[in-house]
Write an enzyme that holds these catalytic residues in place. Structure first.
Site, PDB file in Angstrom:
ATOM      1  N   LYS A 209     -10.360   0.585  37.073  1.00 28.98           N
ATOM      2  CA  LYS A 209     -11.651   1.292  37.176  1.00 28.98           C
ATOM      3  C   LYS A 209     -12.264   1.015  38.559  1.00 28.98           C
ATOM      4  O   LYS A 209     -11.839   1.591  39.544  1.00 28.98           O
ATOM      5  CB  LYS A 209     -12.578   0.863  36.041  1.00 28.98           C
ATOM      6  CG  LYS A 209     -12.209   1.447  34.670  1.00 28.98           C
ATOM      7  CD  LYS A 209     -11.152   0.677  33.954  1.00 28.98           C
ATOM      8  CE  LYS A 209     -11.005   1.066  32.514  1.00 28.98           C
ATOM      9  NZ  LYS A 209      -9.847   0.434  31.877  1.00 28.98           N
TER      10      LYS A 209
ATOM     11  N   ARG B 144     -16.072   8.927  21.675  1.00 31.25           N
ATOM     12  CA  ARG B 144     -16.516   7.540  21.608  1.00 31.25           C
ATOM     13  C   ARG B 144     -17.497   7.439  20.449  1.00 31.25           C
ATOM     14  O   ARG B 144     -18.699   7.333  20.625  1.00 31.25           O
ATOM     15  CB  ARG B 144     -17.184   7.079  22.915  1.00 31.25           C
ATOM     16  CG  ARG B 144     -16.274   7.064  24.120  1.00 31.25           C
ATOM     17  CD  ARG B 144     -15.442   5.807  24.332  1.00 31.25           C
ATOM     18  NE  ARG B 144     -14.265   5.693  23.523  1.00 31.25           N
ATOM     19  CZ  ARG B 144     -13.252   4.842  23.796  1.00 31.25           C
ATOM     20  NH1 ARG B 144     -13.284   4.082  24.852  1.00 31.25           N
ATOM     21  NH2 ARG B 144     -12.217   4.734  22.994  1.00 31.25           N
TER      22      ARG B 144
ATOM     23  N   TYR C  65      10.443 -11.934  43.422  1.00 32.61           N
ATOM     24  CA  TYR C  65      10.086 -12.293  42.039  1.00 32.61           C
ATOM     25  C   TYR C  65       8.976 -13.337  42.033  1.00 32.61           C
ATOM     26  O   TYR C  65       8.051 -13.268  41.240  1.00 32.61           O
ATOM     27  CB  TYR C  65      11.319 -12.823  41.282  1.00 32.61           C
ATOM     28  CG  TYR C  65      11.004 -13.002  39.814  1.00 32.61           C
ATOM     29  CD1 TYR C  65      11.163 -11.948  38.923  1.00 32.61           C
ATOM     30  CD2 TYR C  65      10.496 -14.206  39.333  1.00 32.61           C
ATOM     31  CE1 TYR C  65      10.835 -12.083  37.589  1.00 32.61           C
ATOM     32  CE2 TYR C  65      10.153 -14.352  37.992  1.00 32.61           C
ATOM     33  CZ  TYR C  65      10.328 -13.289  37.126  1.00 32.61           C
ATOM     34  OH  TYR C  65       9.992 -13.425  35.802  1.00 32.61           O
TER      35      TYR C  65
ATOM     36  N   ASP D 238     -16.676  -9.300  31.250  1.00 35.04           N
ATOM     37  CA  ASP D 238     -15.783  -8.146  31.389  1.00 35.04           C
ATOM     38  C   ASP D 238     -16.300  -7.390  32.606  1.00 35.04           C
ATOM     39  O   ASP D 238     -17.287  -6.658  32.535  1.00 35.04           O
ATOM     40  CB  ASP D 238     -15.815  -7.269  30.131  1.00 35.04           C
ATOM     41  CG  ASP D 238     -14.889  -6.065  30.266  1.00 35.04           C
ATOM     42  OD1 ASP D 238     -14.551  -5.698  31.408  1.00 35.04           O
ATOM     43  OD2 ASP D 238     -14.520  -5.484  29.236  1.00 35.04           O
TER      44      ASP D 238
ATOM     45  N   PHE E  14      -7.980   5.829  17.749  1.00 29.05           N
ATOM     46  CA  PHE E  14      -8.410   6.980  18.549  1.00 29.05           C
ATOM     47  C   PHE E  14      -7.317   7.483  19.488  1.00 29.05           C
ATOM     48  O   PHE E  14      -7.293   8.648  19.851  1.00 29.05           O
ATOM     49  CB  PHE E  14      -9.680   6.639  19.355  1.00 29.05           C
ATOM     50  CG  PHE E  14      -9.523   5.462  20.278  1.00 29.05           C
ATOM     51  CD1 PHE E  14      -9.709   4.177  19.814  1.00 29.05           C
ATOM     52  CD2 PHE E  14      -9.182   5.635  21.611  1.00 29.05           C
ATOM     53  CE1 PHE E  14      -9.546   3.085  20.652  1.00 29.05           C
ATOM     54  CE2 PHE E  14      -9.025   4.557  22.463  1.00 29.05           C
ATOM     55  CZ  PHE E  14      -9.204   3.269  21.965  1.00 29.05           C
TER      56      PHE E  14
ATOM     57  N   PHE F 123     -16.126  -3.521  22.879  1.00 32.90           N
ATOM     58  CA  PHE F 123     -15.221  -2.555  23.486  1.00 32.90           C
ATOM     59  C   PHE F 123     -13.923  -2.601  22.676  1.00 32.90           C
ATOM     60  O   PHE F 123     -13.508  -3.671  22.221  1.00 32.90           O
ATOM     61  CB  PHE F 123     -14.963  -2.807  24.976  1.00 32.90           C
ATOM     62  CG  PHE F 123     -14.106  -1.708  25.531  1.00 32.90           C
ATOM     63  CD1 PHE F 123     -14.641  -0.441  25.712  1.00 32.90           C
ATOM     64  CD2 PHE F 123     -12.749  -1.887  25.765  1.00 32.90           C
ATOM     65  CE1 PHE F 123     -13.838   0.615  26.134  1.00 32.90           C
ATOM     66  CE2 PHE F 123     -11.947  -0.835  26.184  1.00 32.90           C
ATOM     67  CZ  PHE F 123     -12.491   0.425  26.363  1.00 32.90           C
ATOM     68  N   THR F 124     -13.281  -1.450  22.527  1.00 32.27           N
ATOM     69  CA  THR F 124     -12.156  -1.306  21.599  1.00 32.27           C
ATOM     70  C   THR F 124     -11.079  -2.393  21.767  1.00 32.27           C
ATOM     71  O   THR F 124     -10.804  -3.151  20.835  1.00 32.27           O
ATOM     72  CB  THR F 124     -11.524   0.089  21.784  1.00 32.27           C
ATOM     73  OG1 THR F 124     -11.235   0.278  23.167  1.00 32.27           O
ATOM     74  CG2 THR F 124     -12.474   1.189  21.325  1.00 32.27           C
TER      75      THR F 124
HETATM   76  N1  PM9 Z   1     -11.168   1.252  29.284  1.00 29.73           N
HETATM   77  C1  PM9 Z   1     -11.563   3.563  29.257  1.00 29.73           C
HETATM   78  O1  PM9 Z   1     -11.134   4.714  29.273  1.00 29.73           O
HETATM   79  C2  PM9 Z   1      -9.170   2.684  29.048  1.00 29.73           C
HETATM   80  C3  PM9 Z   1      -8.750   3.365  27.805  1.00 29.73           C
HETATM   81  S1  PM9 Z   1      -9.718   3.171  26.341  1.00 29.73           S
HETATM   82  C4  PM9 Z   1      -9.119   1.721  25.652  1.00 29.73           C
HETATM   83  O2  PM9 Z   1     -12.778   3.292  29.300  1.00 29.73           O
HETATM   84  C5  PM9 Z   1     -13.474  -2.255  29.400  1.00 29.73           C
HETATM   85  C6  PM9 Z   1     -14.946  -2.258  29.547  1.00 29.73           C
HETATM   86  C7  PM9 Z   1     -12.761  -1.088  29.490  1.00 29.73           C
HETATM   87  C8  PM9 Z   1     -11.342  -1.107  29.317  1.00 29.73           C
HETATM   88  C9  PM9 Z   1     -10.581   0.071  29.307  1.00 29.73           C
HETATM   89  C10 PM9 Z   1     -10.724  -2.362  29.083  1.00 29.73           C
HETATM   90  C11 PM9 Z   1      -9.246  -2.462  28.915  1.00 29.73           C
HETATM   91  C12 PM9 Z   1     -11.490  -3.482  29.006  1.00 29.73           C
HETATM   92  N2  PM9 Z   1     -12.846  -3.421  29.161  1.00 29.73           N
HETATM   93  O3  PM9 Z   1      -7.282  -0.241  29.845  1.00 29.73           O
HETATM   94  O4  PM9 Z   1      -6.269  -2.439  29.403  1.00 29.73           O
HETATM   95  O5  PM9 Z   1     -13.414   0.053  29.743  1.00 29.73           O
HETATM   96  O6  PM9 Z   1      -6.856  -1.822  31.717  1.00 29.73           O
HETATM   97  O7  PM9 Z   1      -8.624  -2.299  30.127  1.00 29.73           O
HETATM   98  C13 PM9 Z   1     -10.640   2.456  29.197  1.00 29.73           C
HETATM   99  P1  PM9 Z   1      -7.167  -1.646  30.281  1.00 29.73           P
END
Ligand code: PM9
Length: 459
Positions: A261, A385, A75, A218, A451, A127-128
């Site tokens: 990613k 997008r 833990y 980011d 979305f 970004f969303t």
């Molecule tokens: N990006 C993508 O498919 C995941 C689903 S869409 C919300 O591109 C950036 C630049 C991203 C991103 C996620 C996140 C969030 C932050 N910044 O999905 O929470 O491309 O790990 O990261 C998606 P998490």
């Protein structure tokens, strides 16, 4: 003989395969209807080639899988946390690490710590999830990306650059105290995976330093951005991806990371900062939202796979093949005359739905429509997008982004060149029958990040 080109090839060979299910046109038609014409609501089993996202969809290496077996599932104080901490310091250069379950966990914590009600957060395109956390913390996002980024045809090589005049105007209007940080992304996702140049970053650092404003990075796809700097920016041709990544980070004060990613893992993320006070508060807050500060919602084995994946992600041969595959697909689509965002970005091909379906008004969701049509043709799953992703403003009005795109996102180390051919041919077929395609109406709209779960009907 001098004209023989030097092709790239994958710097790995395949040890295990995952079998795919092929579907018929009538199966796809049924599946799409049941999914409310939203590719997020399709069952993965009904998909042949999955280009929904490059997030958490990479193939891990044998070394990463071996690392999973070294998971220390204590833990508190897992040895995998200390390994990850060491790698983050060594590769990315940030002093303090807070692991989180994925990128948005880090965004949540950071936004809650740094943003006060009424603050302004300038950024190189929204970004969303990032913008939503900024808004939920009481802030207002302001777009300061260069105008070229909003034009799919403009071939400027660094369309992720910040327009420093736009930033200066915001500082003049609101005062630096109202700006807790500039939200700077590398490989700007919503612009088509477009890079920021090192020159622009240095200038951004100088301007923000003058006004005492932080830069939060980011760095979800920082290695891909580093590749474009290496290929296109003067003075970087002989520098390694690893050294370029470290230099990028040196002009920033901290970072949020979705390790799903670049970092080649199926789950994980973190917040990394240089400022002890921010770190201390984040270390306090992470226990509320994610888990203890030495695991942040992750298993020990996940942290180990991430530590190894980060090392692999900044390998020059890896990144050349990764972006090389994206460029291969983009060039194929261009040969068929399909309108795509140019220059080709780092993580996928972004098809310009406004140009592809000029007869469909943005209120009838051209990109959402196109993503559904592409799936129907051959079972390739992509992501909208455009206006659906952009969502609504605080006053309830829709955002109408200039870019109305369908993203063909390439998972890392997963598909072959033959898959790329099949994808390009499928899009070309849809392009041939584009005039017959009709738009859609939204019949269900969730409150947040619509979305993901919205449903549509054909007009
Ligand atoms: N990006 C993508 O498919 C995941 C689903 S869409 C919300 O591109 C950036 C630049 C991203 C991103 C996620 C996140 C969030 C932050 N910044 O999905 O929470 O491309 O790990 O990261 C998606 P998490």
């Amino acid at each position: 003989m001098t004209n023989i080109k030097h092709s790239w090839a994958e710097p790995y060979k395949i040890k295990m395969v995952e079998l795919l299910k092929m579907t018929t046109a009538s199966q796809r038609k049924k599946a799409m209807k049941e999914a409310g014409f939203n590719t997020f609501l399709l069952k993965s089993e009904d998909v042949y080639i999955d280009l929904l996202t490059d997030s958490g969809t990479s193939a891990m290496s044998d070394r990463q899988w071996a690392g999973m077996m070294l998971g220390d599932e204590a833990y508190a104080g897992s040895r995998n946390f200390y390994h990850l901490e060491e790698v983050v310091k060594e590769v990315y250069g940030y002093k303090y690490l807070i692991p989180t379950h994925q990128g948005r966990g880090a965004e949540n914590i950071l936004s809650k710590i740094l943003i006060k009600k009424g603050d302004i957060i300038p950024g190189n395109m929204y970004f969303t999830t990032t913008r939503l956390h900024q808004e939920l913390a009481g802030g207002k996002f302001e777009d300061i990306i260069i105008d070229e980024a909003h034009d799919p045809e403009n071939e400027f090589p660094f369309k992720g650059n910040v327009d420093l005049n736009k930033l200066q105007k915001l500082i003049d209007k609101h005062g630096a105290k109202k700006i807790p940080y500039v939200s700077m992304a590398t490989s700007v996702n919503m612009a088509g995976g477009q890079p920021i140049s090192m020159k622009n970053l240095k200038e951004l650092r100088a301007l923000t330093k003058k006004h005492g404003i932080r830069v939060i990075h980011d760095m979800t796809r920082v290695a891909e951005n580093a590749y474009f700097i290496q290929q296109k920016e003067k003075g970087y041709q002989n520098k390694s991806i690893k050294s370029i990544v470290k230099e990028i980070n040196s002009y920033t004060d901290g970072a949020t990371m979705s390790a799903k990613k670049d970092a080649l893992v199926n789950i994980g993320g973190f917040l990394a900062v240089n400022d002890w006070d921010v770190f201390e508060e984040a270390r306090n807050m992470v226990v509320v939202y994610e888990g203890l500060h030495t695991y942040g919602g992750l298993a020990g084995r996940d942290m180990e796979a991430m530590a190894i994946g980060i090392g692999e992600s900044v390998n020059d041969d890896h990144i050349k093949a990764r972006v090389g595959q994206v460029i291969y697909l983009g060039e194929k689509m261009l040969e068929y005359g399909v309108p795509i965002v140019k220059p080709i970005g780092g993580h996928g091909i972004f098809v310009d739905a406004k140009k592809f379906l000029p007869h469909i008004n943005q209120d009838q969701f051209p990109a959402q429509t196109l993503a559904a049509e592409v799936y129907l043709d051959a079972g390739v799953r992509t992501m909208e997008r455009g206006v659906v992703s952009a969502g609504r403003k605080a006053n309830g009005e829709n955002y109408y982004p200039k870019l109305e795109l369908v993203r063909f996102t390439i998972p890392r180390r997963v598909y072959t060149q033959a898959h790329m051919d099949v994808i390009a041919e499928s899009v070309a077929r849809v392009y041939e029958r584009r005039n017959k395609i009709k738009g859609m109406k939204m019949i269900y709209e969730p409150k947040y990040l619509r979305f993901f779960q919205a449903r549509f009907e054909k007009l």
